[in-house]
Structure formats: C-alpha cells, structure tokens
Design an enzyme around this catalytic site. Structure first.
Site, short mmCIF file in Angstrom:
data_model
loop_
_atom_site.label_atom_id
_atom_site.label_comp_id
_atom_site.label_asym_id
_atom_site.label_seq_id
_atom_site.Cartn_x
_atom_site.Cartn_y
_atom_site.Cartn_z
N ASP A 358 -16.52 60.63 18.22
CA ASP A 358 -15.66 60.36 17.34
C ASP A 358 -14.09 60.12 17.74
OD1 ASP A 358 -17.89 61.91 16.42
OD2 ASP A 358 -16.89 62.69 14.69
N GLU A 488 -28.13 57.64 13.45
CA GLU A 488 -29.02 58.90 13.96
C GLU A 488 -30.12 58.76 12.95
OE1 GLU A 488 -26.31 62.11 13.46
OE2 GLU A 488 -25.35 61.65 15.78
N LYS A 601 -27.62 55.38 8.62
CA LYS A 601 -26.52 56.21 8.30
C LYS A 601 -25.30 55.93 8.35
CE LYS A 601 -25.78 61.24 10.09
NZ LYS A 601 -25.66 62.05 11.16
N GLN A 602 -24.91 55.07 9.52
CA GLN A 602 -23.39 54.56 9.66
C GLN A 602 -23.54 53.34 10.49
OE1 GLN A 602 -23.59 58.11 12.19
NE2 GLN A 602 -21.68 57.29 12.99
#
Ligand code: BGC
Length: 767
Positions: A358, A488, A601-602
């Site tokens: 991150d 994920e 998820k992203q």
C-alpha cells in the site's frame, strides 16, 4: 453506510452520544504524531463497547502464527504493533458515584476533532441516578513538536449541586491486544515510580525486548486558580494512579491538566529511558498546556500550508479530503527511515501496524508532492534497508543468487503474515517496490537515488522475476503460475496480468537503470556488479528473452487483457445483480463462492493500466474499464482511487466523482462497515491521488508537470498545492479556468490543458 457525523470544513463532529457507533467513533477521532497515536477513547471509565488503543511506532510483538496445518515456509509469527500504556485515563466520581457514560443519562454530547489544530475535544452533560448533573469538557492532543508528549485538559463542573469531585488520573500498562493469538499479554512490567503528582512505569515486550516508559504529571485548578490537593497514590504491577478530591460549589469548574510522556528504546538508551522521560515530561509541564498547544497548532499550520486541498461549495467533500490528509500527516512524518505507513496507522489493531505494498502503490504520491523530499526518500530507504531480509525471504522459498521477494506484510523486513495465499502468492508487491523507485525519480528528478540504493533493489527484484517465471512448452512463452493478483478474491491463478506486467516492466526498468549507471557512474556500477556477483551479460540475456516472450492472457474478441487464464470461464454477471443485503460479499458469502465468482475486490488489470496509462490509448483503457468496473465490488478501500483516475482519464467525470467520494468519505461514512477496526490510512493516500491525479489530472511526463483537470458537478472550485523540484505551486480549478500560482522563487515550466507555460518565481497564470 452511516451518516451520523456533522459535515464541517475543518472539524469532525459527533453530536449526541451514539454508543452503538462508539468503536467507529473511536477510530475516526484518533490522534497521532508519527511516533505514537491512539484511538479516540474516553478519558474516564467507560463500561460500554470500546476498543482501547494506544500505540508506539516501531514497537511490536511477534505473535506466534496460528494455523490448522503447518506448511513449510509459513511465517513463524504475525507482527503486531502493541497496544501500549493507556496514558489518557482519568477516572471520575462525584459524591461517590462513578462517571461512566454507559450508565448515565447524557445530554448535549459533542465530540470534535479539530483537524486544523490537531486536537480532540469533548463536552457533555451527564446526570447521575440521584439527579446530580455535571458538565464535562476535555481537550487533548499529541504534540507534533515534542512527539513524546501528549496533554489533556479535563474539566468537571457540578451544575445543580455542591459536592465532592474525585479525580484519579492513571497510567495503565496492563493492557492487551484484542487480536492477541493466544490471549497473551505482551508487556512485562519493570520499574514503577509514583510520587506526588508525578509517576512513571517502564515495561518491556516479551520476545522482542523493546523497553517503553510511560509517565504522567498533573496539576489542578479550581475556577481557573491553582488548587493544592491532598493526594493518595496507588500502584501495582504495570499500573499507577493518583487520587484526590475537591469540594466544588455549584458551577465551580474543577480542571485537571494531565501531561503524558512516552519514551521507547527505539529512540533512547534503555538505561536512561525513565530519566529521559522525566526530563521531557518536566519540560512540558513547565512549558504548560497553553504554550504546548500553541506550538502544536503552529506546527499543524505549516503542515496544512503544504498539503491542504480546498473545495468550494461541497462541505462533505471538503471534510472528506481534509480528514484523509490529516490522518496521513498524523501517521507518518518521514523523520525515521525505520518507520512506515501501516494500513491502520495508529487507529486500530487490524493489520498489526505492519507495512504492505500500500505504501508504495498508494501513499508515496502524497508524500512526494506535499512533504520535503527526504520524507518520500525515507520510504524508499526503508525497503532498501530490508533488502537482505527480502533476499533471505526468497531463499526460504527456494530462490537463489540474490533474488529478493519483499514480504507482503512486514515490520522488520521479515514476512509476518499468516495467510498462505496472500503471503506467498501476492508477489506483485515486488513490482510495486520497483515502481516506487521509478515514481520517486520521475517526480523528484533524483536519479542519483539509483546509485547505489535503487539499483541494488532493482537487481534483486529482477533476479526474482527471472527465476519465478517458467517456460511453457505448450504456450511457447514464459508464464507466471500460482499467483494472486491485487484482486484477493481469486487465489493461485495463472498468468495474472498485473503480476506478469510488473515482472516484465521491472526487468525493463532495471535494464534502463543499468544503462544510466554505465553512462553516469561507471566505476560505481562495476563496483556494485562485483559486490552483487552480477554478470550483466549472462543474467540480462535471460531478462531480454522474458521481456520478448512473456505470455499475457488476452481476449481477442473483446480486445482486452484478461485478469488471469481462466477468467472467462466465470459467469460474468455484473455486481449490480448482487442482492444489496449480501454486500459486502466478504461478510456474507462463503470463501468458496467468492473464489468462483467473477467479482473483483479491487483494481487489478486496471491497476496496471493506471500505472502505465501512457502506453495505451483512450479506447484501450475504456474497453478495459467497461469490462472490469461493472464486476468490481471495491471491497478493498484501495480500489476506488484507481477507478477515479481512469474514469477521469477516459472522460467520465460523473463516475470519477462517484468513485472519488467513495474513497474520500470511506471511513467517515463507514462504507465497508469496518471502520470500527481502525481507519483505512493507506487508502487515504489513494484518496489524495484520486483527487490530484484523478480530478486534478496531474502527471509528470518527461520531467515536466502537466495538469488536465476536471471540475465535478456541484463544485464551484477547488485548489491543491504541490511541491515539485523546488517549486511550490497552488493549482486552482474553477469553471473554465485554471489558475496556477507559483508560491516559490523557482522558475518552472509546465503544461495546463496541453498549453505550455513558464512561471517565474511568485507569479500567477490563468488559463
Ligand atoms: C487489500 C490489499 C492490501 C491490504 C492492506 C487488503 O484488503 O486487498 O491489497 O494490501 O488490504 O491494506
């Protein structure tokens, strides 16, 4: 989604007591100063639902991993930044009745985080069962000038009676992590001193042997005048308290000034820890609350001067962006290269205060543009210092010859996460670490970073990728098997596009770095080759081959990169078809169902498109966006920022705004029903980039800044500030106008809406 906080440009305000949201509020009202931090817990006793939390940067405990079946290569422990001494505690009783908001009638409760000044305050009126009413006000801060110090001003006023107010300020080191794997307490008490109005405790951590000292000193006023009190001190292992009672008449204000100190063996020698704590605390005590607060406010003013973003005519958006900036600045100051930005910062236990990809992927741009260069450089040096551990980490998995696999989760360079798929398979993080070097150099122009820091890291990363791929006879290409991409919600997939793309890009970028070093730092380069046993020709031949022959899953019909080989086998239903009552799916569906679903998820493929957008044309990005966005559930807070940037890029301002709002108010509105665990600090970096890169359209291309901003509907104007290579710029975007002010002496060339301009020092240009 919740909506109980009042919208205000500079403050976060909770009006009326919401016990059902208390843990959420405790996260939101957190304070930090880069060296320590804590949740917005009440000073006085609270028997309702609460997660007490005070954390000291860099002080951790390796909590032994808990799994069903042990597999070779599992990390031994999950590192946790420990819940440390509660220094804020002040127990209160009135004529023998304990003040406890869970058991009383509460009127006019207000909790306020003043982001401009870095203070947390509270005021309320509480009625005891016997009808006695008290008014309580408190204000506290963690100094960003003297990071060991925190201070509280706590006042109690009897409203309808004359009575005895008993106050018990305390320091409690007998605390526990809620997420402790074996219900263990991690601190072992050592030294106790509790004399008069001053007391200290030291404790060390089991296993890691960090030593910390926490102390308090206080004074009391009655109606604004110093008041001598009769003190009774008590202590037990890991706990000190000091009790006194004051007779107060109706409407007389009893005011306690409590100063807290915290020193740790990370910054002071163990033998002098308590001594140093005393010195620092006594200095603070002499300086006094008002002066400490004044200095603290002034330091915050400087931070805001460099990093504020202003939005006209949208208070919710204004509050959102300032909250993100405030929390980022509370979490990381960049003064210590051993520290990093944890996904929850100092606001909760989840993620253990450890470092993830991150930082490189989402936080670096904020620090690059708003803080002195050494701050972002320290984030890179952090990884450089962990290089040897990353090499050992790769060796444990069977890699050799100096190949490095950085941990997915770390506190000291070692892998320390206990989820197999994430730990081992999310190897794309190695790509983020390489990208951060590129990003830093692109923004700062500091190419010298490559020699030696950047180069050694890039070499080790490239060595990893060249060993991690394998040649597929069947495909006649190199493949990357058994990986997990940023999404994920799919594990152990083959040829995740983002991972393969990062592998190839890293090899290419390392080759460019080698070229640069050979041209500009020849001697140093050959020295580094010798030190690292790097035979350029032998090793780079394979890199060239991988670059030329990497396999990417591609859908020829849709003309898009596929997230992984088997992606089209999934039932591609849009996320809008999911029953809203079943969202977030991570909290409602079985893991098995999630893995088989198409839901992302992203940002995954889109993460790569965001990072390398200049390689693709608008239609190409649009096709990918239209395919992936409808099946993305944004259940990672790190998703919507990337979508904001791409939506703005392809000319979808409404979508960009929708995605932006989601990231900006993620915690304030508790979008993902998980703010109670702590704030999404690293995604706040994402918010900043969504704003400046997404809405502001900022890019650095060929050493030059470019802006291509959009103005969301309903906003009359916004502005942000950027440090770029010695220049300090303010960019204000309003209807049909972009106004750039150069606030520094530096001359700078830049481009706004494709128009080239030169700004000499202290000048303004309107386009
Ligand atoms: C995300 C990861 C991220 C981690 C820590 C997870 O939910 O999927 O990408 O690194 O949180 O923020």
């Amino acid at each position: 989604m919740k909506n109980y906080l009042i919208h205000d440009e500079w403050k976060i305000i909770e009006e009326g007591f919401h016990p059902e949201n208390n843990r959420i509020s405790e996260s939101i009202f957190s304070l930090g100063n880069g060296r320590k931090g804590g949740r917005g817990n009440f000073e006085e006793k609270y028997s309702g639902s609460t997660l007490p939390g005070n954390y000291i940067a860099g002080v951790y405990y390796p909590d032994k991993t808990r799994v069903g079946w042990w597999k070779n290569g599992y990390p031994e422990y999950f590192a946790k930044v420990l819940n440390a001494a509660n220094w804020i505690g002040i127990n209160v009783s009135v004529d023998g009745e304990e003040l406890d908001l869970a058991k009383m009638l509460i009127e006019s409760f207000r909790r306020e985080l003043n982001m401009q000044e870095g203070t947390l305050s509270r005021t309320f009126i509480a009625s005891f069962k016997n009808g006695k009413k008290v008014k309580v006000t408190s204000i506290r801060f963690l100094s960003i000038v003297t990071p060991e110090i925190g201070a509280i001003q706590y006042s109690v006023e009897p409203l309808n009676f004359d009575g005895k107010i008993k106050l018990t300020p305390f320091v409690d080191f007998d605390v526990q992590n809620e997420d402790s794997n074996y219900d263990e307490k991690f601190w072992v008490g050592e030294y106790i001193e509790n004399i008069g109005n001053e007391g200290y405790l030291t404790a060390h951590t089991k296993k890691t042997k960090f030593l910390a000292c926490s102390g308090m000193k206080y004074n009391v006023q009655l109606d604004g005048k110093e008041h001598a009190v009769q003190i009774a001190n008590n202590s037990r292992e890991k706990y000190i308290e000091s009790t006194f009672e004051i007779k107060a008449k109706q409407n007389q204000v009893v005011r306690l000034f409590k100063y807290g100190v915290n020193t740790s063996s990370e910054y002071f020698s163990k033998s002098k820890l308590a001594f140093e704590a005393k010195e620092i605390l006594n200095n603070a005590f002499e300086t006094g609350f008002d002066q400490l607060l004044k200095e603290h406010r002034a330091a915050w003013a400087v931070k805001w001067e460099n990093s504020d973003i202003q939005i006209e005519s949208d208070v919710a958006a204004q509050q959102g962006i300032r909250f993100n900036i405030f929390q980022l600045n509370q979490t990381y100051t960049g003064e210590d290269e051993r520290l990093n930005v944890g996904p929850k910062g100092f606001t909760g236990e989840k993620y253990g205060g450890t470092t993830y990809w991150d930082t490189e992927a989402y936080c670096l741009p904020f620090f690059l543009a708003t803080a002195p260069q050494k701050v972002s450089k320290n984030l890179l040096i952090y990884r450089y210092k962990h290089l040897q551990k990353a090499i050992e980490n790769a060796e444990k998995l069977g890699f050799k010859n100096g190949a490095a696999l950085y941990p997915m989760v770390t506190i000291n360079g070692e892998e320390c996460h206990n989820e197999w798929e994430i730990t081992f398979e999310e190897i794309h993080r190695n790509g983020a670490i390489a990208y951060a070097i590129y990003d830093y150099i692109r923004f700062t122009g500091d190419k010298e970073y490559l020699a030696p820091y950047g180069f050694e890291v890039l070499l080790a990363l490239s060595r990893f990728w060249s060993q991690r791929v394998n040649w597929s006879e069947h495909k006649n290409k190199y493949v990357l098997l058994g990986v997990t991409g940023p999404n994920e919600y799919e594990n152990n997939v083959n040829n995740n596009f983002h991972t393969s793309n990062m592998a190839v890009w890293t090899l290419k970028y390392t080759l460019e770095a080698i070229q640069y070093l050979k041209e500009s730092h020849k001697d140093l380069y050959y020295k580094l080759c010798a030190e690292n046993g790097f035979n350029e020709e032998d090793e780079t031949n394979k890199w060239d081959d991988i670059i030329a022959n990497m396999y990417y899953a591609w859908d020829n019909e849709r003309k898009i990169f596929l997230q992984q080989d088997g992606f089209l086998d999934k039932e591609l239903l849009p996320a809008s078809q999911i029953n809203p009552a079943e969202r977030p799916i991570s909290q409602h569906w079985s893991w098995d169902r999630i893995l088989r679903s198409p839901y992302i998820k992203q940002a995954d493929v889109l993460q790569s498109l965001y990072w390398f957008e200049e390689k693709y044309d608008k239609e190409f990005i649009e096709r990918h966006f239209d395919f992936y966005e409808p099946i993305t559930v944004h259940e990672s807070s790190l998703s919507s920022c990337v979508h904001t940037v791409l939506a703005a890029k392809i000319g979808r301002p409404e979508k960009a705004y929708e995605m932006y709002l989601r990231t900006a108010r993620l915690d304030l509105d508790d979008y993902n029903s998980d703010t109670e665990d702590g704030l999404h600090i690293t995604s706040m970096g994402g918010t900043w980039l969504a704003f400046v890169i997404g809405l502001g359209g900022m890019r650095v291309l060929k050493d030059q800044l470019h802006f291509d901003p959009i103005l969301p509907k309903g906003w009359s104007a916004y502005s942000f500030k950027i440090n770029f290579r010695g220049a300090h710029l303010k960019i204000k975007v309003s209807d049909n106008k972009v106004r750039i002010s150069n606030l520094s002496d530096e001359k700078i060339n830049l481009s706004v809406n494709d128009k080239s301009i030169t700004l000499i020092g202290h000048s303004i240009e309107v386009i």
